[in-house]
Design a protein around this motif. Structure first.
Motif, PDB file in Angstrom:
ATOM      1  N   SER A 125       1.052  -1.362  -0.071  1.00  0.00           N
ATOM      2  CA  SER A 125      -0.249   0.013   0.028  1.00  0.00           C
ATOM      3  C   SER A 125       0.990   1.347   0.054  1.00  0.00           C
ATOM      4  O   SER A 125       2.455   1.237   0.108  1.00  0.00           O
ATOM      5  CB  SER A 125      -1.216   0.283   1.400  1.00  0.00           C
ATOM      6  N   TRP A 126       0.530   2.332  -0.327  1.00  0.00           N
ATOM      7  CA  TRP A 126       1.155   3.723  -0.355  1.00  0.00           C
ATOM      8  C   TRP A 126       1.632   3.843   0.911  1.00  0.00           C
ATOM      9  O   TRP A 126       2.607   5.256   0.554  1.00  0.00           O
ATOM     10  CB  TRP A 126       0.059   5.585  -1.182  1.00  0.00           C
ATOM     11  N   LEU A 129       4.467   2.428   1.357  1.00  0.00           N
ATOM     12  CA  LEU A 129       5.859   2.766   0.040  1.00  0.00           C
ATOM     13  C   LEU A 129       5.711   4.044   1.042  1.00  0.00           C
ATOM     14  O   LEU A 129       6.993   4.822   0.320  1.00  0.00           O
ATOM     15  CB  LEU A 129       4.754   2.967  -0.999  1.00  0.00           C
ATOM     16  N   SER A 130       4.978   4.337   1.134  1.00  0.00           N
ATOM     17  CA  SER A 130       4.803   6.149   1.672  1.00  0.00           C
ATOM     18  C   SER A 130       6.692   6.910   2.056  1.00  0.00           C
ATOM     19  O   SER A 130       7.413   7.530   2.449  1.00  0.00           O
ATOM     20  CB  SER A 130       3.759   7.427   1.714  1.00  0.00           C
ATOM     21  N   SER A 172       7.444   7.515  -8.795  1.00  0.00           N
ATOM     22  CA  SER A 172       7.183   6.837  -7.720  1.00  0.00           C
ATOM     23  C   SER A 172       6.186   6.038  -8.225  1.00  0.00           C
ATOM     24  O   SER A 172       6.027   4.565  -7.703  1.00  0.00           O
ATOM     25  CB  SER A 172       7.253   7.688  -6.103  1.00  0.00           C
ATOM     26  N   ASP A 173       5.067   6.875  -8.775  1.00  0.00           N
ATOM     27  CA  ASP A 173       3.573   5.642  -8.782  1.00  0.00           C
ATOM     28  C   ASP A 173       3.808   4.634  -9.796  1.00  0.00           C
ATOM     29  O   ASP A 173       3.443   3.964 -10.651  1.00  0.00           O
ATOM     30  CB  ASP A 173       2.924   6.736  -9.808  1.00  0.00           C
ATOM     31  N   LYS A 176       5.683   1.656  -8.420  1.00  0.00           N
ATOM     32  CA  LYS A 176       4.801   0.430  -8.204  1.00  0.00           C
ATOM     33  C   LYS A 176       3.892  -0.003  -8.961  1.00  0.00           C
ATOM     34  O   LYS A 176       4.161  -1.353  -8.828  1.00  0.00           O
ATOM     35  CB  LYS A 176       4.180   1.697  -7.243  1.00  0.00           C
ATOM     36  N   ASP A 240      -3.966   8.295  -2.314  1.00  0.00           N
ATOM     37  CA  ASP A 240      -3.442   7.496  -1.154  1.00  0.00           C
ATOM     38  C   ASP A 240      -1.534   7.971  -1.718  1.00  0.00           C
ATOM     39  O   ASP A 240      -0.877   8.075  -0.155  1.00  0.00           O
ATOM     40  CB  ASP A 240      -3.252   6.357  -1.474  1.00  0.00           C
ATOM     41  N   GLN A 241      -1.331   7.743  -2.552  1.00  0.00           N
ATOM     42  CA  GLN A 241       0.123   8.122  -2.592  1.00  0.00           C
ATOM     43  C   GLN A 241       0.355   9.824  -2.493  1.00  0.00           C
ATOM     44  O   GLN A 241       1.091  10.413  -1.350  1.00  0.00           O
ATOM     45  CB  GLN A 241       0.430   8.145  -4.083  1.00  0.00           C
ATOM     46  N   ASN A 244      -0.653  10.815   1.489  1.00  0.00           N
ATOM     47  CA  ASN A 244       0.898  10.495   2.321  1.00  0.00           C
ATOM     48  C   ASN A 244       1.934  11.028   1.935  1.00  0.00           C
ATOM     49  O   ASN A 244       2.933  10.903   2.774  1.00  0.00           O
ATOM     50  CB  ASN A 244       0.511   8.590   1.896  1.00  0.00           C
TER      51      ASN A 244
END
Length: 305
Positions: A125-126, A129-130, A172-173, A176, A240-241, A244
């Motif tokens: 999940s972000w 990852l965040s 970053s997206d 992922k 979400d990305q 965060n």
């Protein structure tokens, strides 16, 4: 009569499958369709104490007029479209290139290792990852900036510089998501007739020519399909990305419709205005979804049913 009996037999045969599907249908009905009743808030001066179906004051389209008079609404829409558009473009190019490169690897063990490594972030999940990215990209202790300093380069405030933040979100997206996309294109590559490559070798075509004249045309329909269907997400910058990892410092380039709606509705308790913003986004997205399915049908023959 014969047709009705066949339909009844088929229904009885598939009845266990329908029961397996029932929980998902109930969840969709409650959370996706049942919640649509809240759309009426966009046309009211909503007071939570009176309830959703209470005696609320109707204001028509006044909330939409107020929404588009907010000074930074144009900036928010622009940020949303820019970030989502670059995500969509890179989200097609990067998986295709990676799938083509991985397809050239002859060792199955090496191929599986690479595929597993790039596919792993898709399952995280972000929220997780965040946290990882905040530590990696920290201007003082992040390993990326430490490496840049060792090379004699200036440190970059990836999450605090408005000029750099959108690119950070896009990269970053892709990091992922491109592993999942590459699986789709790798599957498409298996459908290409190997005899085409054999004929190309006989004609003296090198690997680049084979890729350009055989491989890419062979998966072009999948590329077009994924690109067209991606139009439906043109207003989905990735709540979400961004939520965060963003901060007020980067609102000028990083604030998108989803985060804007969240702040209006949850933090500022402007429920009517935030519902109007969400309904506007849904309406535009609906237009793009219909258009994307039309284009998918026209160029690739793809149909939902």
């Amino acid at each position: 009569m014969f047709v009705n009996l066949k339909r009844k037999d088929r229904l009885l045969r598939d009845l266990p499958l329908y029961f397996m599907l029932l929980p998902a249908v109930v969840l969709v009905a409650i959370f996706s369709y049942g919640s649509m009743a809240g759309v009426i808030i966009a046309f009211q001066k909503f007071v939570p104490a009176k309830g959703l179906f209470g005696d609320q004051q109707w204001v028509g389209f006044q909330n939409f007029v107020t929404l588009f008079s907010v000074p930074n609404i144009g900036l928010v829409i622009r940020n949303t479209v820019i970030i989502a558009l670059f995500k969509m473009i890179a989200g097609v190019i990067v998986p295709v290139v990676f799938a083509l490169l991985l397809n050239e690897v002859r060792s199955m063990l090496t191929k599986r290792i690479f595929q597993t490594v790039v596919y792993l972030p898709h399952f995280l999940s972000w929220v997780i990852l965040s946290g990882v990215l905040i530590n990696l990209l920290s201007p003082s202790e992040g390993i990326v900036n430490i490496f840049l300093s060792k090379l004699g380069m200036e440190q970059i405030f990836f999450l605090g510089d408005p000029d750099v933040f959108p690119a950070t979100m896009v990269v970053s997206d892709i990091w992922k998501a491109f592993g999942f996309g590459s699986v789709i294109y790798l599957a498409a590559l298996t459908s290409i007739d190997p005899s085409l490559y054999e004929a190309a070798v006989i004609d003296g075509a090198n690997r680049w020519r084979q890729t350009w004249h055989i491989t890419l045309p062979g998966i072009s329909s999948i590329i077009v399909l994924m690109s067209v269907l991606g139009l439906a997400n043109i207003l989905n910058g990735g709540f979400d990305q961004i939520y965060n990892m963003y901060s007020p410092v980067v609102y000028s380039t990083g604030d998108i419709l989803d985060t804007f709606v969240f702040r209006l509705g949850i933090e500022q308790a402007q429920y009517s205005l935030s519902t109007a913003a969400g309904l506007f986004k849904s309406g535009v997205s609906l237009i793009f979804i219909v258009g994307s399915y039309y284009l998918a049908d026209k160029f690739t023959g793809y149909r939902v049913f």
